[in-house]
Design a protein around this motif. Structure first.
Motif, PDB file in Angstrom:
ATOM      1  N   ASN A 101       0.883  -1.361  -0.005  1.00  0.00           N
ATOM      2  CA  ASN A 101       0.091   0.050   0.024  1.00  0.00           C
ATOM      3  C   ASN A 101       0.726   1.160  -0.212  1.00  0.00           C
ATOM      4  O   ASN A 101       0.425   2.301  -0.623  1.00  0.00           O
ATOM      5  CB  ASN A 101      -0.873   0.026   1.000  1.00  0.00           C
ATOM      6  CG  ASN A 101      -1.480  -1.125   1.359  1.00  0.00           C
ATOM      7  OD1 ASN A 101      -1.124  -2.161   2.093  1.00  0.00           O
ATOM      8  ND2 ASN A 101      -2.887  -1.492   1.194  1.00  0.00           N
ATOM      9  N   PRO A 113      -6.327  -1.398   3.462  1.00  0.00           N
ATOM     10  CA  PRO A 113      -6.374  -2.999   3.661  1.00  0.00           C
ATOM     11  C   PRO A 113      -5.038  -3.576   3.799  1.00  0.00           C
ATOM     12  O   PRO A 113      -4.014  -3.119   3.512  1.00  0.00           O
ATOM     13  CB  PRO A 113      -6.863  -3.106   2.336  1.00  0.00           C
ATOM     14  CG  PRO A 113      -6.537  -2.050   1.281  1.00  0.00           C
ATOM     15  CD  PRO A 113      -6.710  -0.858   2.317  1.00  0.00           C
ATOM     16  N   HIS A 114      -5.125  -4.724   4.383  1.00  0.00           N
ATOM     17  CA  HIS A 114      -3.951  -5.583   4.622  1.00  0.00           C
ATOM     18  C   HIS A 114      -3.519  -6.456   3.342  1.00  0.00           C
ATOM     19  O   HIS A 114      -3.922  -7.602   3.283  1.00  0.00           O
ATOM     20  CB  HIS A 114      -4.310  -6.415   5.659  1.00  0.00           C
ATOM     21  CG  HIS A 114      -4.113  -5.693   6.989  1.00  0.00           C
ATOM     22  ND1 HIS A 114      -3.213  -6.303   8.349  1.00  0.00           N
ATOM     23  CD2 HIS A 114      -4.684  -4.714   7.655  1.00  0.00           C
ATOM     24  CE1 HIS A 114      -3.169  -5.202   9.167  1.00  0.00           C
ATOM     25  NE2 HIS A 114      -4.382  -4.403   8.856  1.00  0.00           N
ATOM     26  N   ASP A 115      -3.104  -5.531   2.399  1.00  0.00           N
ATOM     27  CA  ASP A 115      -2.902  -6.598   1.010  1.00  0.00           C
ATOM     28  C   ASP A 115      -1.381  -7.221   1.226  1.00  0.00           C
ATOM     29  O   ASP A 115      -0.738  -7.135   2.041  1.00  0.00           O
ATOM     30  CB  ASP A 115      -2.551  -5.418   0.178  1.00  0.00           C
ATOM     31  CG  ASP A 115      -3.902  -4.686  -0.490  1.00  0.00           C
ATOM     32  OD1 ASP A 115      -4.876  -5.276  -0.275  1.00  0.00           O
ATOM     33  OD2 ASP A 115      -3.929  -3.641  -0.853  1.00  0.00           O
ATOM     34  N   HIS A 116      -1.423  -8.054   0.289  1.00  0.00           N
ATOM     35  CA  HIS A 116      -0.186  -9.185   0.508  1.00  0.00           C
ATOM     36  C   HIS A 116       0.848  -9.105  -0.702  1.00  0.00           C
ATOM     37  O   HIS A 116       0.218  -8.932  -1.900  1.00  0.00           O
ATOM     38  CB  HIS A 116      -0.544 -10.546   0.874  1.00  0.00           C
ATOM     39  CG  HIS A 116      -1.440 -10.590   2.034  1.00  0.00           C
ATOM     40  ND1 HIS A 116      -0.918 -10.697   3.316  1.00  0.00           N
ATOM     41  CD2 HIS A 116      -2.761 -10.953   2.166  1.00  0.00           C
ATOM     42  CE1 HIS A 116      -1.911 -10.988   4.283  1.00  0.00           C
ATOM     43  NE2 HIS A 116      -3.028 -11.049   3.655  1.00  0.00           N
TER      44      HIS A 116
END
Length: 684
Positions: A615, A667-670
């Protein structure tokens, strides 16, 4: 027609009105006799004078806005807010007409009686009395507004009858082209109302905190009184004179029957202004809440040809064109970064701390902060340590130390070297006269025997990055060659911030070379975060003129510069840095996918931590504030003496606090796992 005949005609006018028709038709040149100039010359000048009063729009300041529309700064030469006549209180219109030209709606372009009376008195007494109609004053203000050079400004205000005649001729043309209400509208938007307020809307807001539509009688009378002498009747500098002048306006309105006796008495008893309630409009980046970011934005605007052919023209347009500049700054992320600075450093430190936050995939610069506030006083600076020297960026960045290893990792993965590749990495290695391939040939260092500052042994690329093993990466960079490292770094926007040239290809390149900035490094790491998509740093997202038309400005410019699987491999390696035992292990927070790299340079002149999630990407640096740069050991950060400067322990906490706050709500994107050919024996 001679001067004497002109005097006789003017004298006859005092008893008859024959001259009135002549003036309206062609500006009865006999008046020229009083200027001591030849009548025929004036006839010629008036005959060639164009009738239309062509003028550009009035000077209106520019607003620079954050991404959410909040104000960053105003840039203006004149504090003016245009407003339509129907948005100006009737009592304000009545007050200005009563005091400046009570027969404005009855006479034509020229109030002959007032004008000729003033001309004769000025001639006899050597004074410069008004006597001008509102139309004439509007013409004068317009000509002055159009004047750009000192010579043009002097001509527009010259105390001569020639200028007066030109204004009269223009006034006739204006009355033919515009209605009385249009003229009054233009006049009220141009007039100087003292204390830096131009136009009635800016004046109403400045003195009373209201819109022009909401002015009451005492307020309107005060403003109407100022325009005759904006300096002399300035209520801030001369409250007594302003009070007397307001009384004159109120009495004049009463004489004309515009207001009642009761209204006049009530207005006369009211206070003029409350100085504690003045509404000041800060001007320039120095008065902004984000001065360094603002200055950098302005520097970019001054280089935009859409705003003018030269930098001087662009600067003028910025201060007068009524532009609305929307930027990428996110006040929430900026506040998080500023909080980190405030909690981990002090303006009185002998060091400087700086942080830049960038959004991967767009290049939007979300925040830019530093520990020394903007100014010229003690413990202040006008230098922006986040950007390159060409944009007042301090002294042009700092050496970036081992954060450079990320580009060596990328070069190795790109060449098919898996991240489990092992190299024996002793405590010290002798690279004296060892050849390294560059883009131009070969380079050597005559006497170079680098050492590790952490662990030594046999490491994979992952563990070597985790512990920042110098001798591993020096050997890896020899295997890859320096040219691929330099090429990748260049594609990711890395260059020498002082010379503005490509990074130098030297044996020690992987340990940091040249001078880079937090903006440069955070944006380069953002490329890894977005799987190899590099975006030009972007601060200005739109430019709109005062009519709502959008002007050209560089937009998002992104391109794939690394294969996604190469960036995925880099992310995998730099994620290990954030795991327990890694140099960034103490900076890991929450369940975020984090990747990063420490950076320490020789003699501890600067320390870095640069890291990212999918992010956001950010780079933090702590360095000596003033060249020639000194060792950080013994200097102060957060009013504490630095005993062991490191990327993780000194710059790391600044990065951690800024990113932790900036990521809230996102958001907790990966990260995407790299393919097996990149992982080697390490597996998924």
């Amino acid at each position: 027609m001679g001067t004497g005949q002109g005097v006789r005609q003017l004298t006859r006018f005092l008893g008859v009105s024959a001259l009135a028709g002549a003036l309206a038709a062609g500006l009865a040149v006999p008046i020229a006799g009083f200027a001591g100039i030849g009548t025929e010359a004036v006839v010629d000048s008036l005959a060639t004078l164009p009738k239309p009063l062509s003028s550009r729009p009035a000077d209106v300041g520019t607003r620079i806005l954050a991404a959410d529309g909040s104000l960053i700064a105003n840039l203006y030469q004149e504090n003016r807010v245009p407003v339509a006549l129907d948005k100006i209180a009737p009592v304000m219109r009545q007050a200005i007409v009563a005091t400046e030209d009570s027969r404005f709606y009855q006479h034509g372009a020229i109030d002959l009686q007032g004008t000729l009376r003033a001309l004769i008195r000025n001639r006899a007494e050597g004074t410069q009395e008004g006597g001008s109609s509102i139309t004439q004053q509007y013409v004068k203000l317009t000509l002055l507004e159009d004047a750009r050079t000192p010579a043009e400004q002097r001509a527009a205000t010259a105390p001569t009858y020639q200028r007066k005649l030109l204004e009269l001729r223009y006034a006739i043309a204006v009355e033919q082209q515009q209605s009385k209400d249009q003229i009054l509208d233009g006049y009220l938007n141009l007039a100087n109302f003292g204390d830096g307020a131009y136009g009635v809307q800016a004046a109403a807001q400045h003195y009373f905190g209201v819109n022009a539509a909401d002015l009451d009688l005492p307020q309107a009378a005060m403003l109407a009184g100022i325009v005759k002498n904006p300096s002399g009747y300035d209520p801030v500098l001369h409250p007594a004179a302003a009070t007397d002048r307001r009384a004159t306006v109120i009495q004049r309105m009463l004489q004309l029957g515009t207001i009642s006796v009761a209204a006049a008495n009530s207005a006369l008893r009211s206070p003029v202004i409350d100085l504690s309630q003045l509404n000041l409009v800060p001007n320039g980046c120095g008065n902004s809440a984000y001065p360094f970011y603002c200055e950098y934005v302005v520097s970019k605007l001054l280089g935009n040809p859409a705003l003018g052919p030269t930098e001087q023209a662009r600067d003028q347009y910025l201060k007068t064109g009524g532009l609305t500049i929307r930027t990428s700054l996110d006040p929430r992320i900026q506040a998080a970064a500023q909080k980190s600075i405030d909690e981990n450093s002090k303006p009185t430190d002998t060091t400087i701390a700086a942080i830049t936050v960038v959004q991967p995939g767009t290049g939007l610069v979300k925040a830019m902060v530093q520990s020394k506030p903007y100014g010229e006083g003690r413990n202040e600076t006008a230098y922006n340590y986040n950007v390159e020297k060409s944009y007042a960026g301090g002294y042009g960045g700092f050496q970036n130390g081992s954060t450079m290893k990320a580009f060596t990792i990328a070069a190795a993965i790109q060449q098919g070297i898996p991240i489990d590749y092992q190299i024996d990495s002793p405590k010290q290695i002798d690279l004296s006269m060892v050849p390294y391939r560059t883009c131009e040939g070969w380079t050597r260092d005559q006497n170079y025997q680098p050492v590790n500052s952490t662990k030594s042994g046999t490491f994979t690329m992952v563990d070597a990055a985790r512990y920042s093993v110098n001798t591993y990466f020096l050997q890896l960079s020899r295997k890859t060659g320096l040219c691929p490292i330099a090429t990748i770094a260049g594609k990711l926007g890395m260059y020498n911030a002082q010379t503005l040239q490509p990074l130098e290809q030297v044996v020690s390149m992987t340990l940091g070379v040249g001078y880079v900035t937090p903006l440069m490094l955070s944006n380069a790491y953002a490329t890894f975060a977005d799987r190899g998509v590099y975006c030009q740093p972007l601060l200005i997202t739109s430019i709109k003129d005062q009519y709502g038309k959008y002007l050209s400005t560089p937009s998002e410019s992104c391109k794939q510069v690394l294969e996604p699987w190469v960036a995925d491999g880099v992310n995998r390696v730099l994620s290990a840095v954030m795991q327990p035992g890694g140099t960034g292990g103490n900076l890991k927070f929450g369940s975020w996918d984090l990747a990063g790299k420490t950076g320490t340079i020789n003699q501890n002149l600067a320390v870095w931590f640069s890291g990212y999630t999918p992010n956001l990407a950010a780079a933090a640096v702590v360095a000596d504030a003033t060249p020639p740069y000194q060792n950080l050991m013994g200097q102060t950060l957060n009013n504490q003496t630095i005993h062991d400067p490191t990327g993780s322990g000194t710059a790391g906490p600044l990065w951690e606090a800024a990113m932790q706050g900036a990521l809230e709500g996102l958001p907790h994107d990966h990260f995407t796992a790299p393919p097996s050919r990149v992982l080697g024996s390490l597996g998924p």
